[in-house]
Design a protein around this motif. Sequence first.
Motif, short mmCIF file in Angstrom:
data_model
loop_
_atom_site.label_atom_id
_atom_site.label_comp_id
_atom_site.label_asym_id
_atom_site.label_seq_id
_atom_site.Cartn_x
_atom_site.Cartn_y
_atom_site.Cartn_z
N SER A 54 46.25 23.32 14.72
CA SER A 54 45.07 24.10 14.45
C SER A 54 44.29 23.97 13.24
O SER A 54 43.07 24.31 13.44
N GLU A 55 45.05 23.66 12.20
CA GLU A 55 44.34 23.50 11.12
C GLU A 55 43.52 22.45 10.95
O GLU A 55 42.17 22.32 10.27
N ASP A 56 44.07 21.28 11.75
CA ASP A 56 43.38 19.92 11.83
C ASP A 56 41.79 20.25 12.58
O ASP A 56 40.74 19.87 12.37
N LEU A 57 42.02 21.18 13.66
CA LEU A 57 40.87 21.56 14.48
C LEU A 57 39.96 22.32 13.82
O LEU A 57 38.71 22.03 13.93
N ARG A 58 40.44 23.23 12.82
CA ARG A 58 39.60 24.14 12.13
C ARG A 58 38.73 23.08 11.17
O ARG A 58 37.49 23.52 10.76
N GLN A 59 39.49 22.35 10.41
CA GLN A 59 38.66 21.35 9.41
C GLN A 59 37.76 20.23 10.24
O GLN A 59 36.64 20.13 9.72
N ALA A 60 38.14 20.06 11.42
CA ALA A 60 37.09 19.17 12.29
C ALA A 60 35.75 19.79 12.66
O ALA A 60 34.63 19.55 12.54
N MET A 61 36.06 21.24 13.07
CA MET A 61 34.83 22.17 13.40
C MET A 61 34.22 22.34 12.21
O MET A 61 32.97 22.63 12.43
N THR A 62 34.90 22.79 11.07
CA THR A 62 33.81 23.02 9.89
C THR A 62 33.01 21.91 9.56
O THR A 62 32.03 21.90 9.02
N GLN A 63 33.66 20.71 9.52
CA GLN A 63 33.10 19.47 8.98
C GLN A 63 31.72 19.14 9.91
O GLN A 63 30.86 18.64 9.65
N ASN A 64 32.26 19.44 11.27
CA ASN A 64 30.99 19.17 12.15
C ASN A 64 30.84 20.40 13.11
O ASN A 64 31.34 20.70 14.07
N PRO A 65 30.00 21.08 12.55
CA PRO A 65 29.47 22.41 13.18
C PRO A 65 28.98 22.03 14.63
O PRO A 65 28.77 23.20 15.21
N TYR A 66 28.71 21.08 15.08
CA TYR A 66 28.18 20.73 16.54
C TYR A 66 29.52 20.48 17.40
O TYR A 66 29.32 20.49 18.78
N LEU A 67 30.58 20.34 16.68
CA LEU A 67 31.87 20.18 17.60
C LEU A 67 32.20 21.46 18.41
O LEU A 67 32.27 22.53 18.15
N ARG A 68 32.29 21.21 19.73
CA ARG A 68 32.63 22.37 20.89
C ARG A 68 33.85 21.88 21.47
O ARG A 68 34.41 20.85 21.77
N VAL A 69 34.77 23.11 21.71
CA VAL A 69 35.82 23.07 22.30
C VAL A 69 36.20 23.78 23.43
O VAL A 69 35.68 24.89 23.68
#
Length: 137
Positions: A54-69
Motif C-alpha cells: 500500500s505504501e508503494d501504491l500511495r507513492q505512485a498515486m502521489t507522484q502521478n495524480p492521474y493514476l486511477r485504481v
Amino acid sequence: INGPFTTAFNQYLQSELHYDGGTVYRTTNYPLVGADWDHRHRVAGGRWPIPDVSEDLRQAMTQNPYLRVFSANGYYDFATPFFETEYTLQHMGLDPALEKNISYGYYESGHMMYLHQGALAQMKRDLATFYDKGQPN
C-alpha cells in the motif's frame, strides 16, 4: 478451483503453447518462500509473508495524480477478507484530494469474479465505465 485450474493451465502450456519449462506451474509461492525472499513489505504476525504494498501504491498515486485504481471485491472471497481492501486503501495515508481516483466494484462471487457468469458480466460493465472515465475529453 485450484486443482482444476492448475491442471488446465499446465495442459495449455504444454499442448497449445508447446512450453515445457522443466518445472511445475504453482498457483501460490507460499511453500517456496525461504530466507532469500524480500520481506520489506511483509505484514507482521502472519504465518505466510503476505506483502503489503500500500505504501508503494500511495507513492505512485502521489507522484502521478492521474493514476486511477479499480478495486474489485467479491462478497464471498476467502483469499481476501471482505472489507480488507477497502480498509487498506482508506488507511494508506493518501492525500484526500486523490481519494476520488479510487473506484470500487462489489460482486456476488468469490476471489475470482470471472468464475461466476453474473459477476463477470457486472465486472465487465464496471470496468468499461472505469475505462471510459479515464479517456480525455
